[in-house]
Motif scaffolding. Sequence first.
Motif, PDB file in Angstrom:
ATOM      1  N   VAL A  86       0.619  -1.640  -0.147  1.00  0.00           N
ATOM      2  CA  VAL A  86      -0.134   0.099  -0.239  1.00  0.00           C
ATOM      3  C   VAL A  86       0.866   1.378   0.517  1.00  0.00           C
ATOM      4  O   VAL A  86       0.668   1.957  -0.843  1.00  0.00           O
ATOM      5  N   ILE A  87       1.790   1.527   0.602  1.00  0.00           N
ATOM      6  CA  ILE A  87       2.299   2.590   0.985  1.00  0.00           C
ATOM      7  C   ILE A  87       3.840   2.702  -0.457  1.00  0.00           C
ATOM      8  O   ILE A  87       4.008   3.358  -0.641  1.00  0.00           O
ATOM      9  N   GLY A  88       4.119   1.134  -0.694  1.00  0.00           N
ATOM     10  CA  GLY A  88       5.186   1.212  -2.073  1.00  0.00           C
ATOM     11  C   GLY A  88       4.255   2.253  -2.945  1.00  0.00           C
ATOM     12  O   GLY A  88       4.922   2.332  -4.470  1.00  0.00           O
TER      13      GLY A  88
ATOM     14  N   SER B 205       6.106   7.059 -17.396  1.00  0.00           N
ATOM     15  CA  SER B 205       5.492   6.081 -17.196  1.00  0.00           C
ATOM     16  C   SER B 205       6.388   4.493 -17.198  1.00  0.00           C
ATOM     17  O   SER B 205       7.018   3.795 -17.411  1.00  0.00           O
ATOM     18  N   GLY B 206       4.554   4.028 -16.492  1.00  0.00           N
ATOM     19  CA  GLY B 206       5.222   2.347 -16.679  1.00  0.00           C
ATOM     20  C   GLY B 206       3.276   2.082 -16.019  1.00  0.00           C
ATOM     21  O   GLY B 206       2.812   2.118 -16.339  1.00  0.00           O
ATOM     22  N   SER B 207       3.547   0.392 -15.616  1.00  0.00           N
ATOM     23  CA  SER B 207       2.721   0.117 -15.197  1.00  0.00           C
ATOM     24  C   SER B 207       2.163   0.357 -14.021  1.00  0.00           C
ATOM     25  O   SER B 207       3.480   1.994 -13.167  1.00  0.00           O
ATOM     26  N   LEU B 208       0.868   0.929 -13.901  1.00  0.00           N
ATOM     27  CA  LEU B 208       0.371   1.455 -12.727  1.00  0.00           C
ATOM     28  C   LEU B 208       1.235   1.319 -11.466  1.00  0.00           C
ATOM     29  O   LEU B 208       1.961   2.253 -10.459  1.00  0.00           O
ATOM     30  N   GLY B 209       1.849   0.044 -10.556  1.00  0.00           N
ATOM     31  CA  GLY B 209       2.477   0.208  -9.605  1.00  0.00           C
ATOM     32  C   GLY B 209       4.142   0.072  -9.812  1.00  0.00           C
ATOM     33  O   GLY B 209       4.992  -0.208  -8.546  1.00  0.00           O
ATOM     34  N   GLU B 210       4.367   0.041 -10.706  1.00  0.00           N
ATOM     35  CA  GLU B 210       6.175   0.092 -10.800  1.00  0.00           C
ATOM     36  C   GLU B 210       7.028   0.952 -10.349  1.00  0.00           C
ATOM     37  O   GLU B 210       7.881   1.078 -10.862  1.00  0.00           O
ATOM     38  N   THR B 211       5.765   2.669 -10.841  1.00  0.00           N
ATOM     39  CA  THR B 211       6.762   3.456 -10.944  1.00  0.00           C
ATOM     40  C   THR B 211       7.781   4.482 -10.146  1.00  0.00           C
ATOM     41  O   THR B 211       8.938   4.222 -10.377  1.00  0.00           O
ATOM     42  N   CYS B 212       6.966   4.535  -8.908  1.00  0.00           N
ATOM     43  CA  CYS B 212       7.527   4.959  -8.423  1.00  0.00           C
ATOM     44  C   CYS B 212       8.551   4.079  -7.010  1.00  0.00           C
ATOM     45  O   CYS B 212       8.467   3.426  -6.167  1.00  0.00           O
TER      46      CYS B 212
ATOM     47  N   GLN C  48      -0.103   5.445 -19.371  1.00  0.00           N
ATOM     48  CA  GLN C  48      -0.388   6.852 -18.662  1.00  0.00           C
ATOM     49  C   GLN C  48       0.115   7.643 -18.459  1.00  0.00           C
ATOM     50  O   GLN C  48       1.304   7.281 -17.632  1.00  0.00           O
ATOM     51  N   THR C  49       0.715   8.622 -18.726  1.00  0.00           N
ATOM     52  CA  THR C  49       1.750   9.785 -18.487  1.00  0.00           C
ATOM     53  C   THR C  49       1.273  10.356 -17.030  1.00  0.00           C
ATOM     54  O   THR C  49       0.105  10.222 -16.825  1.00  0.00           O
ATOM     55  N   PRO C  50       2.574   9.973 -15.656  1.00  0.00           N
ATOM     56  CA  PRO C  50       2.252  10.346 -14.122  1.00  0.00           C
ATOM     57  C   PRO C  50       2.075  11.388 -14.807  1.00  0.00           C
ATOM     58  O   PRO C  50       2.508  12.613 -15.367  1.00  0.00           O
ATOM     59  N   PHE C  51       1.216  12.357 -13.153  1.00  0.00           N
ATOM     60  CA  PHE C  51       0.498  13.655 -13.047  1.00  0.00           C
ATOM     61  C   PHE C  51       1.605  13.848 -12.381  1.00  0.00           C
ATOM     62  O   PHE C  51       2.502  13.209 -11.455  1.00  0.00           O
ATOM     63  N   THR C  52       2.441  15.243 -12.505  1.00  0.00           N
ATOM     64  CA  THR C  52       3.795  15.859 -11.358  1.00  0.00           C
ATOM     65  C   THR C  52       2.875  17.172 -11.427  1.00  0.00           C
ATOM     66  O   THR C  52       2.858  17.866 -11.820  1.00  0.00           O
ATOM     67  N   GLY C  53       3.328  17.785  -9.929  1.00  0.00           N
ATOM     68  CA  GLY C  53       3.020  19.361  -9.860  1.00  0.00           C
ATOM     69  C   GLY C  53       2.123  19.034  -7.972  1.00  0.00           C
ATOM     70  O   GLY C  53       2.040  17.821  -8.173  1.00  0.00           O
ATOM     71  N   MET C  54       1.873  20.462  -8.359  1.00  0.00           N
ATOM     72  CA  MET C  54       0.582  20.718  -7.158  1.00  0.00           C
ATOM     73  C   MET C  54      -0.696  19.539  -8.020  1.00  0.00           C
ATOM     74  O   MET C  54      -1.464  20.500  -8.708  1.00  0.00           O
TER      75      MET C  54
ATOM     76  N   LEU D 258      -0.341   4.308  -2.664  1.00  0.00           N
ATOM     77  CA  LEU D 258      -0.537   5.916  -2.308  1.00  0.00           C
ATOM     78  C   LEU D 258       0.061   6.675  -3.257  1.00  0.00           C
ATOM     79  O   LEU D 258       0.074   8.081  -4.416  1.00  0.00           O
ATOM     80  N   PRO D 259       1.601   5.848  -3.902  1.00  0.00           N
ATOM     81  CA  PRO D 259       2.345   6.208  -5.313  1.00  0.00           C
ATOM     82  C   PRO D 259       1.361   6.813  -6.184  1.00  0.00           C
ATOM     83  O   PRO D 259       1.254   8.288  -6.912  1.00  0.00           O
ATOM     84  N   ALA D 260       0.435   5.728  -6.359  1.00  0.00           N
ATOM     85  CA  ALA D 260       0.160   5.580  -8.009  1.00  0.00           C
ATOM     86  C   ALA D 260      -1.249   6.562  -8.035  1.00  0.00           C
ATOM     87  O   ALA D 260      -1.732   7.273  -8.653  1.00  0.00           O
ATOM     88  N   ILE D 261      -1.080   6.920  -6.871  1.00  0.00           N
ATOM     89  CA  ILE D 261      -2.976   7.847  -6.619  1.00  0.00           C
ATOM     90  C   ILE D 261      -2.898   9.661  -7.052  1.00  0.00           C
ATOM     91  O   ILE D 261      -3.499   9.969  -7.485  1.00  0.00           O
ATOM     92  N   TYR D 262      -1.135   9.854  -6.311  1.00  0.00           N
ATOM     93  CA  TYR D 262      -0.619  11.295  -6.736  1.00  0.00           C
ATOM     94  C   TYR D 262       0.013  10.655  -8.071  1.00  0.00           C
ATOM     95  O   TYR D 262      -1.256  11.934  -8.671  1.00  0.00           O
ATOM     96  N   PHE D 263       0.056  10.263  -8.948  1.00  0.00           N
ATOM     97  CA  PHE D 263       0.367  10.071 -10.001  1.00  0.00           C
ATOM     98  C   PHE D 263      -0.964   9.744 -10.896  1.00  0.00           C
ATOM     99  O   PHE D 263      -0.659  10.337 -11.975  1.00  0.00           O
TER     100      PHE D 263
END
Lengths: 340, 369
Positions: free
Chosen positions: B77-79, B236-243, B190-196, B82-87
């Motif tokens: 969940v932390i790994g 970009s990458g699979s949902l959970g592997e990017t961060c 999908q391209t991950p979102f960055t910024g606020m 949470l990052p995927a929700i942000y991105f």
Amino acid sequence: MLRKKEIPGFKGGFNLLDTYPLRFFNIIEKVSSDTTPGIFEFPPATQKIEHVVVNLCPTEPWALPNWAIFGHRVNVFFNKLKEIRDRFFPAVQYCIALNNKDIETIAAARNFAGSEERVRVFPLDAKYPQDDSVVLSKVVLGVDINFGQEAMSRGIFIMDAQTVSAIYDSCISGNKVDSRFIAVSGTGLKENELVQVQLGTPVEKVLSDRVIEGGKYRVFLNGPLRGKEITDLSYRVNWTINNIVVLREQDYKVMFPLFKSEELMFTTNVHGEVRRCVYCNFCDNICPVDLEPALYYHSYQRGERHKARLYNLERCIECGLCSFVCPSKLELLKIIRECK
Amino acid sequence: MQIKKFLKPIEPIFNKGLDRVGSIIHAHKKVNFLFGALFGAFDGLLRSPKETAQSPPFIRNNYDVKRFMGAVLVALVIGWVLPAIYFYGWQCVISKLLVSFIIGVFVVDVLWAIIAREDHISEGGFVSCLLVPAILPPQSPLWLVGLGAAAAILFRNILGGVGYNLVNPALFSRLFLTVCFPALLVTGYQTPFTGMPDLHTFRYGLDAVTHATPLTAFKTNGEVASYLSLLFGTASGSLGETCRLALILTGLWLIKIKVVNWRLPVSYLGSVFAISVFFSLTMGKAVAPPIFQILSGGLILGAFFMATDPITTTYSQKAKWIYGAGCGFITVLLRDFTTLSEGAMYAILLMNLVAVPIQSLIVRTRYRR
């Protein structure tokens, strides 16, 4: 990997002293047996003794602590040891195994050893089962003895603090030793105590007025890990009993166990449901004699008990740590005993 | 302490209620047949078991499989969640998780427990179902996630359930989907979102903008993504592997609490590094550089969470080095010398199968007389 070379030890093991911090209060009273008490006798040596190992390193929190024997006079104890050495074992190798945190005793032991080459002092990591005779003689002397074999048959005489004191009292001072200290502890008791018990006293009498009222408990002699359970409380205390552990029988469900780990910890509960082996490697990491208990489990599951014996099964010292640590709650020690 | 105080008054109510429900379920044979396992699983989450040790040793550690699996769930969940929700926005992530859990655990696993008369529902299903969306593209449709979760759990159960699964169920389902729907698995990155984040992006992320994964980009035009973007997850990458940063940190936590055996990530990542250094020195720019290899694709997720799945690796500790090195070797070979851009999945699946002969070989050499 960096390894501390100065402390001899073994791979695996488990620090029970930190996991179950038991404290004994200095309430020592004499419980007398109603019959004529048994007398401690110093066993005559049947074999030529080459090594004497003085085991002052109890690794189980419920075992009798050294201070019960020493009092605060460690030097007196070592003087006794010196007289025993001069009288009975003048020409043998002496090894003194100590807990490496017990600085005072280590200093006294080094003082006792002096410059003599025959006496060696071993400050050891007090992790269970360091005080087992197989592990102890392997670590201290480098001698392999088999499980179940008497250390005496290899010329090794292992004695603990209480035995040293008893040998001194009975053979040198000439007093009759008819009682011994027993550490009585556990969640089934009101208080953890050190009790001086006459040999031959029934366990029932030792525990009377000490167990909690209302609620089930189970009684174990010499600890819940290595010892045996007794259901017949008229069992009479003899010299081999070092401690009595009384545990609460946690045979009911408790809500939200995650928040109550302290309450549930030192009971007979298994703390989990039986699952299949998940190959987590906990059992071979903890094994003090470098075995792989899960292999025995899988052999047993397939009905190939003879195969289990191929995997160095005879080296198992039945310390029970594999069953203790198994997250799937498998009865590994039971399986090992059945395969043997 | 606060929680304990809060829970105290409701405990007896819960306790009584659960006892009553339990006795009703066990009293009726047909009800027990259908819901016994489900109730058992629910009860097991809330209450400690009542079994006591009947054979020595008479005390046991309070560490059980539930905590073992629970630690992996927390780490995942932390790994990645949470990052995927942000991105990628919460709508994308939460819906996939819900579909995965409902279909995988609550439908397939429960139905299986009823049909096969299993006496309990395993916690391992949650781990598999949490991994299934992580290894699919962010824009993959929900039915694909559901199918993946169903395939994972069904396949694991067919092989005999947790403890007998030969290969990692989540990776197997991904393989199954790659074979069945190849087009869906190579698009939708999908391209991950960055910024606020504002409300819109927090919900949807940067929808509709897709980009080739760094490994595919390297394969097609030799472009090497920046290492920082790979580490923080803005590539970009699979949902959970990017961060990767979060994955590495949680992976290290798992190693610290000894849920993950440190030998596996060390040997896997180490061998990927060593072998790609070798290929880079001999072949130059034609192959991906070592650090890029480690930080790209599903390697970090695979090395910390999939290759370390204790059931599918070898039991022997020494064999784990061979296993991890084999994973690394196959990963680099597939990435560098085949048309595939990512090889971690195939490498781990293949080594899962090879683990069995490695294990028996090691056992035989160790206990040879």
